[in-house]
Design a protein around this motif. Structure first.
Motif: not given
Length: 237
Positions: A105-127
């Motif tokens: 929450i409010g931390a997309a900047h740590i990934f670089g951008s919103t799109k990068a955050a959503l892509e990176g988080l997809a590798r963290v959360v199990r199917a």
């Protein structure tokens, strides 16, 4: 600023996002918490993480952030409330342990951008798992000052939803912070220092605090109140 003032600045905030108690409860409902591992990436002091563990004591809970002051506040709150929550000082974007539930929450900047955050988080959360993702969006056309504050990569709400879909997520829940939540968030973000300044007007640090408070209020009411929104998406994949 020194450690004393850094800790004091957010001391009147419940959590570092525009969110009411009722809205927080709704989001936790939508996360369908039970057992498994929940990680809060960019957790700050992790109040929502603590609330999650109070609801689902079987959760294994981890908060990750680089803010040592916030992490210490989280550890103290967990100990006071008898909650088993691990707070880790680390770059949240480097987290690579798959989990069943995640907050970001409010931390997309740590990934670089919103799109990068959503892509990176997809590798963290199990199917089949769930992610509570909170991010800013333009709710009205920004002026150049607002763009300078929040950056040119801020999306509109439709663009944010499209970015989530492009990263492989499906939206289970969408809600946005209302104006009262925003006003309370901004007021409490200033309150700790405002109270300190009133009690210590002659302190050598007072002028810097006064300038920050005046600038923050001016930017809010002039540049982004009613212009920047905050969306909360419960996502699955």
């Amino acid at each position: 600023m020194d450690d004393e003032l850094n800790a004091l600045r957010r001391s009147r905030m419940r959590w570092n996002t525009p969110l009411s108690e009722a809205h927080a409860s709704l989001l936790l409902d939508r996360m369908a918490l039970s057992d498994g591992h929940l990680v809060d990436l960019g957790c700050g002091w992790g109040e929502l993480l603590l609330r999650a563990v109070e609801r689902a004591p079987g959760l294994r809970a981890t908060g990750v952030d680089t803010d040592a002051t916030g992490l210490e506040r989280g550890r103290a709150a967990a100990a006071e409330r008898g909650l088993a929550v691990e707070f880790t000082e680390a770059d949240a974007a480097s987290w690579d342990v798959p989990v069943e539930r995640a907050f970001c929450i409010g931390a997309a900047h740590i990934f670089g951008s919103t799109k990068a955050a959503l892509e990176g988080l997809a590798r963290v959360v199990r199917a089949g798992g769930r992610l509570l993702y909170g991010d800013g969006f333009w709710s009205a056309q920004p002026d150049p000052a607002a763009v300078e504050i929040f950056g040119p990569d801020t999306l509109t709400l439709p663009e944010l939803v499209e970015a989530a879909g492009a990263a492989g997520w499906r939206v289970l829940h969408l809600s946005t912070a209302d104006q009262l939540e925003w006003d309370d968030f901004e007021s409490t973000s200033r309150a700790g220092w405002a109270e300190w300044l009133a009690a210590h007007p002659a302190d050598p640090r007072a002028e810097e605090v006064r300038e920050w408070l005046d600038r923050r209020l001016r930017e809010y009411v002039r540049d982004y109140r009613g212009v920047l929104g905050l969306a909360y998406l419960v996502l699955t994949r």
